[in-house]
Design an enzyme around this catalytic site. Sequence first.
Site, mmCIF file in Angstrom:
data_model
loop_
_atom_site.group_PDB
_atom_site.id
_atom_site.type_symbol
_atom_site.label_atom_id
_atom_site.label_comp_id
_atom_site.label_asym_id
_atom_site.label_seq_id
_atom_site.Cartn_x
_atom_site.Cartn_y
_atom_site.Cartn_z
ATOM 1 C CG ASP A 250 -2.060 1.003 1.077
ATOM 2 O OD1 ASP A 250 -1.766 2.177 0.813
ATOM 3 O OD2 ASP A 250 -3.225 0.605 1.213
ATOM 4 C CG ASN A 258 -4.518 11.059 -6.321
ATOM 5 O OD1 ASN A 258 -3.876 11.049 -7.358
ATOM 6 N ND2 ASN A 258 -5.026 9.962 -5.784
ATOM 7 C CG ASP A 267 -4.235 8.384 -13.051
ATOM 8 O OD1 ASP A 267 -4.585 7.908 -11.956
ATOM 9 O OD2 ASP A 267 -5.035 8.884 -13.872
ATOM 10 C CD GLU A 293 -4.376 4.315 -1.937
ATOM 11 O OE1 GLU A 293 -4.618 4.723 -0.794
ATOM 12 O OE2 GLU A 293 -5.176 4.443 -2.885
#
Length: 372
Positions: A250, A258, A267, A293
């Site tokens: 993770d 973001n 991305d 993620e």
Amino acid sequence: MAAAEESLLGAERARNVERRGQRRRRLWIAATAASYGLDGAFLVLFALAGAAPLWVAGAYLGGAALMSGVTYGVMAADWNLRLRDPSLVLPQSVCGILLQAAVALAAPQMAFPWLANLVTVLAFSTIWLSLRRSLALWALCAGLAGALFYGAAGRLGVPLEGPWQTLLSWLFFSVILGRFVFLSAYSAWMRSRLLESRSRLAATMAQVRELASHDELTKVFNRRSIVARLEEERASAMRSGQPFCVALLDLDHFKAVNDTHGHRAGDEALQAFVQTVRATMRETDILGRYGGEEFLMILTDTTLEGGPGATERVCRAVEAAGYGRIAPGLALTVSIGLVAWKPGEDTVSLLGRADAALYRAKANGRNRVEVG
């Protein structure tokens, strides 16, 4: 509503395909009628050259016009779409064979050019018909030719009396050969198009399978596929007793990536992360995007003693990789929960333990591996 619209679009596409098919069939009828018209014109010229009665040409043209007209009318009314052979190839072929045989019977002195014309009919038929039906037409041609050979023995011939008949015979025979070459070339073109269509279909199906099993962004297995691979690995281990480990990865504080740099940068960061992990893992290991993620790695033929070293390398590689090209100041770390499969353990329990180990890795400061 969307399903209804999709159904309507599908029906419209099917109608368009059907209309295009009908147009092609009508064009073939027009081409066939023109071919018969050319044969009739030759018959008129042969009659004027004294090789045959003029009524033979009239009867031939009348028969050809009747056949072509009826076939075109059936297609114009779309009645042919109710049949197994919507192109009406078999009835057209039978009528064509009977027309050529009728000319040979009515004017045996010029039978051979029209018997040779049977090759044109068979060449047209074999493009569309099955082998069984093509053989049936061949048998019909052979039977009619045999009946003519025995019934009009000594009278069958080629019109070669005088220069005009000779010229007409040569020209007509050349036309027969030309039509045969055209149909053969068309058949080859159809086969080429079919091969291209099959190739495109295979490529499309491969792409569909790829999209169905892989994450569109990162190109690794999607959740469904990676869980399926995990189940396959577990089943294999049940049979062979070979060990394997599972790691849940993770990315730390990825929401902040973001929020700070934008979703496009996020991305690109995910894609770069996957490239880094792939460069670190073995070829036999399997990686998939488990959600957002979070990623799932299957370390094949690996015990709990060997797993931590492999996952630590992933941690350090992700931390050391440069992400500044994506966004200034961007850095990534990853937390990993590692567990080894226990004989008899099911997938749900295995993933639950890996998730608990991942939770501890995050609780203990992140950017680390915790073994469960």
